[in-house]
Design a protein around this motif. Structure first.
Motif, PDB file in Angstrom:
ATOM      1  N   ILE A 148      -2.215   0.394 -19.236  1.00 44.63           N
ATOM      2  CA  ILE A 148      -2.977   0.106 -18.011  1.00 44.63           C
ATOM      3  C   ILE A 148      -3.028  -1.405 -17.767  1.00 44.63           C
ATOM      4  O   ILE A 148      -2.859  -1.872 -16.637  1.00 44.63           O
ATOM      5  CB  ILE A 148      -4.392   0.717 -18.120  1.00 44.63           C
ATOM      6  CG1 ILE A 148      -4.287   2.231 -17.947  1.00 44.63           C
ATOM      7  CG2 ILE A 148      -5.323   0.131 -17.084  1.00 44.63           C
ATOM      8  CD1 ILE A 148      -5.537   2.983 -18.302  1.00 44.63           C
TER       9      ILE A 148
ATOM     10  N   GLU B 193       0.322  -2.424 -16.471  1.00 46.24           N
ATOM     11  CA  GLU B 193       0.506  -2.026 -15.062  1.00 46.24           C
ATOM     12  C   GLU B 193      -0.304  -2.901 -14.119  1.00 46.24           C
ATOM     13  O   GLU B 193       0.089  -3.131 -12.982  1.00 46.24           O
ATOM     14  CB  GLU B 193       0.111  -0.561 -14.874  1.00 46.24           C
ATOM     15  CG  GLU B 193       1.155   0.393 -15.420  1.00 46.24           C
ATOM     16  CD  GLU B 193       0.868   1.837 -15.085  1.00 46.24           C
ATOM     17  OE1 GLU B 193      -0.225   2.135 -14.567  1.00 46.24           O
ATOM     18  OE2 GLU B 193       1.739   2.681 -15.363  1.00 46.24           O
TER      19      GLU B 193
ATOM     20  N   GLU C  15      -2.710  10.332 -14.236  1.00 44.84           N
ATOM     21  CA  GLU C  15      -3.719   9.261 -14.304  1.00 44.84           C
ATOM     22  C   GLU C  15      -5.095   9.857 -14.560  1.00 44.84           C
ATOM     23  O   GLU C  15      -5.895   9.337 -15.352  1.00 44.84           O
ATOM     24  CB  GLU C  15      -3.743   8.453 -13.004  1.00 44.84           C
ATOM     25  CG  GLU C  15      -2.552   7.545 -12.812  1.00 44.84           C
ATOM     26  CD  GLU C  15      -2.477   6.453 -13.870  1.00 44.84           C
ATOM     27  OE1 GLU C  15      -3.534   6.002 -14.352  1.00 44.84           O
ATOM     28  OE2 GLU C  15      -1.359   6.079 -14.235  1.00 44.84           O
ATOM     29  N   TYR C  16      -5.392  10.953 -13.873  1.00 43.23           N
ATOM     30  CA  TYR C  16      -6.693  11.609 -14.033  1.00 43.23           C
ATOM     31  C   TYR C  16      -6.864  12.118 -15.460  1.00 43.23           C
ATOM     32  O   TYR C  16      -7.886  11.878 -16.100  1.00 43.23           O
ATOM     33  CB  TYR C  16      -6.815  12.743 -13.017  1.00 43.23           C
ATOM     34  CG  TYR C  16      -7.870  13.765 -13.351  1.00 43.23           C
ATOM     35  CD1 TYR C  16      -9.220  13.406 -13.362  1.00 43.23           C
ATOM     36  CD2 TYR C  16      -7.533  15.069 -13.676  1.00 43.23           C
ATOM     37  CE1 TYR C  16     -10.198  14.332 -13.687  1.00 43.23           C
ATOM     38  CE2 TYR C  16      -8.504  16.001 -13.999  1.00 43.23           C
ATOM     39  CZ  TYR C  16      -9.828  15.632 -14.007  1.00 43.23           C
ATOM     40  OH  TYR C  16     -10.794  16.538 -14.338  1.00 43.23           O
TER      41      TYR C  16
ATOM     42  N   TRP D 160      -7.302   9.287 -17.883  1.00 43.81           N
ATOM     43  CA  TRP D 160      -8.643   8.706 -17.721  1.00 43.81           C
ATOM     44  C   TRP D 160      -9.662   9.574 -18.456  1.00 43.81           C
ATOM     45  O   TRP D 160     -10.505   9.083 -19.204  1.00 43.81           O
ATOM     46  CB  TRP D 160      -8.985   8.629 -16.230  1.00 43.81           C
ATOM     47  CG  TRP D 160     -10.346   8.062 -15.946  1.00 43.81           C
ATOM     48  CD1 TRP D 160     -10.676   6.740 -15.839  1.00 43.81           C
ATOM     49  CD2 TRP D 160     -11.564   8.793 -15.749  1.00 43.81           C
ATOM     50  NE1 TRP D 160     -12.028   6.616 -15.584  1.00 43.81           N
ATOM     51  CE2 TRP D 160     -12.589   7.846 -15.519  1.00 43.81           C
ATOM     52  CE3 TRP D 160     -11.879  10.144 -15.723  1.00 43.81           C
ATOM     53  CZ2 TRP D 160     -13.899   8.212 -15.273  1.00 43.81           C
ATOM     54  CZ3 TRP D 160     -13.202  10.518 -15.491  1.00 43.81           C
ATOM     55  CH2 TRP D 160     -14.188   9.556 -15.268  1.00 43.81           C
ATOM     56  N   LEU D 161      -9.532  10.902 -18.247  1.00 41.28           N
ATOM     57  CA  LEU D 161     -10.453  11.823 -18.898  1.00 41.28           C
ATOM     58  C   LEU D 161     -10.259  11.786 -20.416  1.00 41.28           C
ATOM     59  O   LEU D 161     -11.227  11.743 -21.181  1.00 41.28           O
ATOM     60  CB  LEU D 161     -10.189  13.244 -18.362  1.00 41.28           C
ATOM     61  CG  LEU D 161     -11.254  14.297 -18.631  1.00 41.28           C
ATOM     62  CD1 LEU D 161     -12.586  13.887 -18.031  1.00 41.28           C
ATOM     63  CD2 LEU D 161     -10.814  15.638 -18.067  1.00 41.28           C
TER      64      LEU D 161
ATOM     65  N   PHE E 206       0.828  -1.200   0.000  1.00 38.93           N
ATOM     66  CA  PHE E 206       0.000   0.000   0.000  1.00 38.93           C
ATOM     67  C   PHE E 206       0.867   1.255   0.000  1.00 38.93           C
ATOM     68  O   PHE E 206       1.861   1.330   0.696  1.00 38.93           O
ATOM     69  CB  PHE E 206      -0.903   0.005   1.225  1.00 38.93           C
ATOM     70  CG  PHE E 206      -1.917   1.091   1.179  1.00 38.93           C
ATOM     71  CD1 PHE E 206      -3.036   0.951   0.386  1.00 38.93           C
ATOM     72  CD2 PHE E 206      -1.724   2.258   1.866  1.00 38.93           C
ATOM     73  CE1 PHE E 206      -3.959   1.964   0.298  1.00 38.93           C
ATOM     74  CE2 PHE E 206      -2.646   3.275   1.785  1.00 38.93           C
ATOM     75  CZ  PHE E 206      -3.763   3.124   1.011  1.00 38.93           C
ATOM     76  N   ARG E 207       0.472   2.231  -0.804  1.00 42.98           N
ATOM     77  CA  ARG E 207       1.256   3.471  -0.883  1.00 42.98           C
ATOM     78  C   ARG E 207       0.602   4.551  -0.030  1.00 42.98           C
ATOM     79  O   ARG E 207      -0.609   4.637   0.043  1.00 42.98           O
ATOM     80  CB  ARG E 207       1.326   3.936  -2.340  1.00 42.98           C
ATOM     81  CG  ARG E 207       2.172   3.019  -3.185  1.00 42.98           C
ATOM     82  CD  ARG E 207       2.014   3.382  -4.641  1.00 42.98           C
ATOM     83  NE  ARG E 207       2.041   2.170  -5.428  1.00 42.98           N
ATOM     84  CZ  ARG E 207       1.640   2.127  -6.687  1.00 42.98           C
ATOM     85  NH1 ARG E 207       1.174   3.157  -7.278  1.00 42.98           N
ATOM     86  NH2 ARG E 207       1.693   0.994  -7.348  1.00 42.98           N
ATOM     87  N   SER E 208       1.433   5.376   0.578  1.00 41.43           N
ATOM     88  CA  SER E 208       0.899   6.415   1.451  1.00 41.43           C
ATOM     89  C   SER E 208       0.423   7.604   0.623  1.00 41.43           C
ATOM     90  O   SER E 208       0.710   7.720  -0.559  1.00 41.43           O
ATOM     91  CB  SER E 208       1.972   6.859   2.426  1.00 41.43           C
ATOM     92  OG  SER E 208       3.068   7.358   1.709  1.00 41.43           O
ATOM     93  N   ALA E 209      -0.273   8.515   1.299  1.00 38.98           N
ATOM     94  CA  ALA E 209      -0.811   9.687   0.617  1.00 38.98           C
ATOM     95  C   ALA E 209       0.330  10.561   0.101  1.00 38.98           C
ATOM     96  O   ALA E 209       1.424  10.551   0.631  1.00 38.98           O
ATOM     97  CB  ALA E 209      -1.674  10.483   1.575  1.00 38.98           C
ATOM     98  N   GLY E 210       0.052  11.304  -0.967  1.00 40.67           N
ATOM     99  CA  GLY E 210       1.044  12.251  -1.462  1.00 40.67           C
ATOM    100  C   GLY E 210       1.766  11.780  -2.700  1.00 40.67           C
ATOM    101  O   GLY E 210       2.552  12.518  -3.260  1.00 40.67           O
ATOM    102  N   GLN E 211       1.503  10.541  -3.144  1.00 38.21           N
ATOM    103  CA  GLN E 211       2.171  10.042  -4.336  1.00 38.21           C
ATOM    104  C   GLN E 211       1.244  10.073  -5.542  1.00 38.21           C
ATOM    105  O   GLN E 211       1.527   9.450  -6.545  1.00 38.21           O
ATOM    106  CB  GLN E 211       2.662   8.603  -4.103  1.00 38.21           C
ATOM    107  CG  GLN E 211       3.757   8.525  -3.052  1.00 38.21           C
ATOM    108  CD  GLN E 211       4.201   7.107  -2.814  1.00 38.21           C
ATOM    109  OE1 GLN E 211       3.511   6.172  -3.180  1.00 38.21           O
ATOM    110  NE2 GLN E 211       5.350   6.937  -2.203  1.00 38.21           N
ATOM    111  N   GLY E 212       0.121  10.762  -5.394  1.00 39.06           N
ATOM    112  CA  GLY E 212      -0.861  10.776  -6.462  1.00 39.06           C
ATOM    113  C   GLY E 212      -0.314  11.484  -7.696  1.00 39.06           C
ATOM    114  O   GLY E 212       0.590  12.296  -7.614  1.00 39.06           O
ATOM    115  N   SER E 213      -0.886  11.131  -8.846  1.00 43.45           N
ATOM    116  CA  SER E 213      -0.416  11.738 -10.078  1.00 43.45           C
ATOM    117  C   SER E 213      -1.612  12.262 -10.849  1.00 43.45           C
ATOM    118  O   SER E 213      -2.589  11.548 -11.060  1.00 43.45           O
ATOM    119  CB  SER E 213       0.324  10.689 -10.897  1.00 43.45           C
ATOM    120  OG  SER E 213       0.445  11.131 -12.226  1.00 43.45           O
TER     121      SER E 213
END
Lengths: 238, 140
Positions: free
Chosen positions: B102, B105, B13-14, B17-18, B3-10
């Motif tokens: 995807i 991954e 990806e959003y 996806w859009l 599990f990865r902790s908060a703050g590594q979001g990118s």
């Protein structure tokens, strides 16, 4: 199947004892049950009359605690909610997929609960407590009504192919729990939750397969909840 | 536990996806426009259905010329249709190869293999766009 008449059913149960078995194996049993009995009653019959070493979880046995979710005839279901007449005379029972098996039908739920805890599944409000309760309109409460029904049985998450592929995916149950607080007008941590869900192991791993919605014993519209979280991220530009 | 902790979001990806959703809708329009235009420009009676679809989803003028259409207007090999075809190809390639990324991954877990597989996906993407560009602009 006549109502109320005892009948014989064949149970094929996936067995594994880590102390004696190297590999998982199938146990074949017969149980005497009634059509209106539940699959849980058939499992009880096997454990109490045929093989006492069979291990499975159950607590309330009435579809509330969510502890007896298992793979029954290829579908994630609660053994205490599925009637024998719904599954027929041949019943295959396996532990939930995607979680480590501890013994027989008992899986290690810790990875599931770790992901659940990651989304802060509790009300966060730093304002001083009001003299009475924190009030909410009917409409505000209605916004997250569906996701309050979750019993954390893990049927949705363990039916999700994205979760099978990568166990670090938060999974539908954690997203449902996040949804329950993100849309709660009293909560103040929704932005933080959305940021957690925006990570590479968050909502973007959902591929809209709908297995979770099919599996939910509480009939929560899980995929819709996930989509609502995605839309909220777009709206707030998280 | 991985599990990865908060703050590594990118945000990537959003946006991807859009992009996947919007580009799917956009490609339907871009394909439909190609088919409709081909019919209005004279292909209605002379282009068979497979040719119309080939033109719609990969608009290079050979598809029209090979259909033995006598005098259609305008000339299918003009710059507009070439740029149109190139834009279509690029969007389709990003859409498709992002989907492949995807899948990679999801199912490739060993870091070194993942890096290699994603590299291969990127090389394939470049090859498809490059080869398509050579065909569309006749750079051979």
């Amino acid at each position: 199947m006549a109502q109320g008449e005892p009948m014989q059913v064949k149970l094929k149960i996936r067995r594994f004892n880590p102390e004696t078995d190297k590999k998982r194996w199938w146990g074949h049993y017969q149980a005497e049950v009634e059509p209106t009995d539940r699959v849980l009653d058939a499992l009880h019959y096997v454990k109490w009359h045929v093989d006492g070493t069979l291990a499975f979880r159950r607590s309330c046995a009435h579809g509330i605690c969510g502890s007896d979710a298992m793979l029954i005839n290829g579908r994630n279901q609660l053994a205490c909610k599925v009637l024998i007449k719904e599954v027929g005379r041949k019943i295959t029972v396996e532990p939930l997929l995607g979680l480590p098996v501890i013994k027989d039908l008992v899986v290690d739920m810790e990875p599931f609960f770790e992901q659940y805890r990651a989304v802060k599944p509790y009300l966060v409000n730093d304002d001083p407590p009001p003299a009475t309760e924190r009030r909410q309109s009917i409409e505000e409460r209605e916004r997250f009504d569906d996701t309050t029904k979750c019993i954390l049985c893990a049927a949705c998450t363990t039916s999700c192919p994205s979760f099978w592929a990568r166990s670090d995916y938060l999974g539908p149950a954690a997203i449902v729990q996040a949804h329950r607080f993100i849309f709660d007008s009293r909560d103040q941590a929704s932005q933080e939750r959305l940021q957690i869900l925006a990570e590479s192991n968050g909502v973007w791993r959902c591929r809209n397969i709908y297995n979770c919605t099919e599996a939910c014993p509480r009939e929560i519209q899980v995929t819709q909840a996930v989509a609502e979280v995605k839309r909220e991220m777009m709206r707030r530009r998280v | 536990m991985r599990f990865r902790s908060a703050g590594q979001g990118s945000a990537l990806e959003y946006y991807l996806w859009l992009f996947t959703r919007l580009s799917a809708v956009f490609m339907l329009f871009i394909g439909a426009f190609g088919i409709i235009y081909a019919n209005l420009a004279g292909g209605r009676l002379t282009m068979d259905t497979p040719t119309q679809y080939r033109w719609g989803f990969f608009p290079i003028y050979w598809h029209v010329q090979n259909s033995d259409i006598p005098d259609v207007f305008p000339n299918w090999s003009n710059s507009f249709w070439r740029v149109y075809g190139m834009i279509f190809l690029f969007i389709a390639a990003v859409h498709g190869f992002n989907g492949l990324r995807i899948v990679v991954e999801d199912y490739v877990h060993r870091p070194i293999l993942l890096l290699l597989a994603k590299g291969l996906v990127f090389v394939l993407f470049l090859f498809v766009v490059g080869a398509g560009g050579v065909v569309i602009f006749e750079l051979f």
